[in-house]
Design an enzyme around this catalytic site. Structure first.
Site, short mmCIF file in Angstrom:
data_model
loop_
_atom_site.label_atom_id
_atom_site.label_comp_id
_atom_site.label_asym_id
_atom_site.label_seq_id
_atom_site.Cartn_x
_atom_site.Cartn_y
_atom_site.Cartn_z
N ASP A 9 9.09 -4.86 7.00
CA ASP A 9 9.77 -5.36 5.80
C ASP A 9 10.85 -6.34 6.27
O ASP A 9 11.84 -5.94 6.88
CB ASP A 9 10.40 -4.19 5.03
CG ASP A 9 11.02 -4.63 3.71
OD1 ASP A 9 11.08 -5.84 3.44
OD2 ASP A 9 11.47 -3.74 2.95
N ASP A 104 7.00 -10.93 2.29
CA ASP A 104 7.89 -10.38 3.31
C ASP A 104 7.55 -8.96 3.73
O ASP A 104 8.35 -8.28 4.36
CB ASP A 104 9.35 -10.43 2.83
CG ASP A 104 9.58 -9.59 1.59
OD1 ASP A 104 8.60 -9.11 1.00
OD2 ASP A 104 10.76 -9.42 1.20
N GLU A 105 6.32 -8.51 3.42
CA GLU A 105 5.92 -7.15 3.80
C GLU A 105 4.48 -7.13 4.29
O GLU A 105 3.62 -7.81 3.73
CB GLU A 105 6.05 -6.19 2.60
CG GLU A 105 7.45 -5.94 2.12
CD GLU A 105 7.46 -4.96 0.95
OE1 GLU A 105 8.48 -4.26 0.80
OE2 GLU A 105 6.47 -4.90 0.20
#
Length: 415
Positions: A9, A104-105
């Site tokens: 993350d 973003d993950e």
């Protein structure tokens, strides 16, 4: 040997990319905004800004009050997508990425000796090092390690920024008891209210609930799945299905009038139609929504008859537009959605000559733009709005980096 998942993350991703790109922002409170307007909200905040209480969703004027030294940066889609690809490549250099969940993950399934606790922790440290070396040292991430993907995501949220957290099977579910119910992915406000009505106000109470009662609370087998997941079981995940493709846009103050709202709605229709074709879907319903201050939004929809082509969709939007209310004031947000999606195998080919012609024109334009760059050719209705409603990054949709035609001056900053 029970650490089966590693979850990455990225921390304050958009703001961190801007700090990586612009040394003047490093160490300074920074917020990323979609447009340069006092009425808009922050879509990302650096940790320096978060220390003053600025969060995603904080209004610009409130952020200035909380942190007078804050720097606002207009968002830039192309940079965030490019760094995303660098980050995925960096993680891949350490361990294969099983699934990208958002800009973003991402998560990685561990195998063999990787599942041993110390080996998994070392993999996490190597992932962090690879991102710093291959993408940029200002791009920090939190890594979660756990027996299943859900708990690995939870672990990644337990220590920020730059965290590395391992949830061991032997520590479950007790290791979760310090968290709040809505710290669990998938427990939103609606589900939280349902749990509260059932007398459940903590994760400990949730884990003490029987699988049968959890089934009743959720109203489906998903309740029982949660019972097993919170104990670290690695269940087979149900396949997801795309239900609609759409776009929305908050109008800039200068665009809050009927004329610009219609043009931007047409631009959103172009974008949604292109995504529909790229996903190889056909749509049989189109919906439009207009938002106004102080009154309920206006919504309208129409059946399409299983289509893909942009001209037909624009014609439908034009027809719906004629029924919009004229006494609600200035619109501030517009939306378009294509629903009732079907695969190509479920749809017959267009039968009417005009439908066939429109489909052929659309395919030809897609082919030219794919070869020469997006915007090389476009319908006349796009002329006044080619730079309006730039690409935006949704939580789970990452726009492709398409080449831009040399004659189209793309805005330097786009969300």
């Amino acid at each position: 040997m029970d650490t089966r998942w590693l979850f990455v993350d990225m921390n304050s991703y958009f703001a961190s990319v801007e700090q990586q790109l612009q040394p003047r922002l490093r160490g300074r409170p920074t917020a990323v905004v979609p447009v340069e307007a006092e009425t808009t909200c922050c879509i990302a905040a650096s940790y320096e800004a978060k220390a003053f209480g600025v969060r995603t969703g904080t209004k610009v004027n409130e952020a200035r009050h909380l942190c007078p030294e804050i720097v606002f940066v207009k968002s830039r889609t192309a940079h965030y997508v490019e760094y995303h690809k660098q980050i995925v490549a960096a993680v891949e250099s350490v361990v294969p990425v099983d699934q990208v969940h958002s800009i973003d993950e991402m998560s990685c399934r561990l195998t063999g000796q990787q599942k041993e606790h110390q080996n998994a922790l070392e993999l996490g440290r190597n992932v962090k090092r690879a991102i710093a070396e291959q993408a940029g040292k200002w791009l920090k991430c939190s890594v979660g390690l756990a027996p299943n993907r859900l708990l690995a995501k939870v672990a990644s949220d337990m220590q920020k920024p730059d965290g590395l957290t391992l949830l061991r099977l032997q520590d479950l579910p007790h290791a979760l008891f310090e968290l709040e119910l809505d710290d669990l992915p998938g427990i939103g406000q609606k589900m939280l209210r349902r749990l509260h009505r059932a007398g459940i106000r903590s994760i400990q109470q949730l884990t003490e609930t029987s699988p049968e009662r959890m089934h009743m609370i959720w109203g489906s087998i998903n309740g029982e799945r949660w019972w097993h997941l919170l104990r670290g079981e690695d269940l087979r995940e149900a396949a997801t299905r795309t239900r609609q493709i759409g776009h929305s846009h908050v109008l800039a103050p200068a665009d809050r009038n009927d004329s610009r709202a219609r043009e931007i709605l047409q631009k959103l229709t172009h974008k949604a139609a292109l995504r529909l074709r790229e996903a190889k879907f056909w749509a049989s319903r189109l919906k439009v929504t207009m938002h106004y201050r102080g009154v309920a939004p206006w919504k309208a929809s129409a059946r399409l008859g299983d289509i893909q082509d942009t001209p037909t969709m624009l014609q439908i939007v034009g027809q719906l537009w004629q029924d919009r209310p004229l006494d609600c004031g200035a619109p501030y947000k517009v939306e378009v959605a294509l629903t009732n999606l079907k695969s190509a195998q479920s749809c017959g080919l267009p039968l009417l000559p005009e439908q066939q012609r429109r489909q052929q024109v659309t395919k030809a334009m897609d082919a030219i733009n794919g070869r020469l760059g997006q915007g090389a050719v476009f319908l006349g209705s796009m002329h006044n709005v080619r730079q309006a409603a730039p690409d935006r990054i949704a939580f789970r949709a990452i726009p492709e980096l398409r080449p831009i035609h040399a004659s189209a001056e793309e805005p330097e900053a786009a969300e």
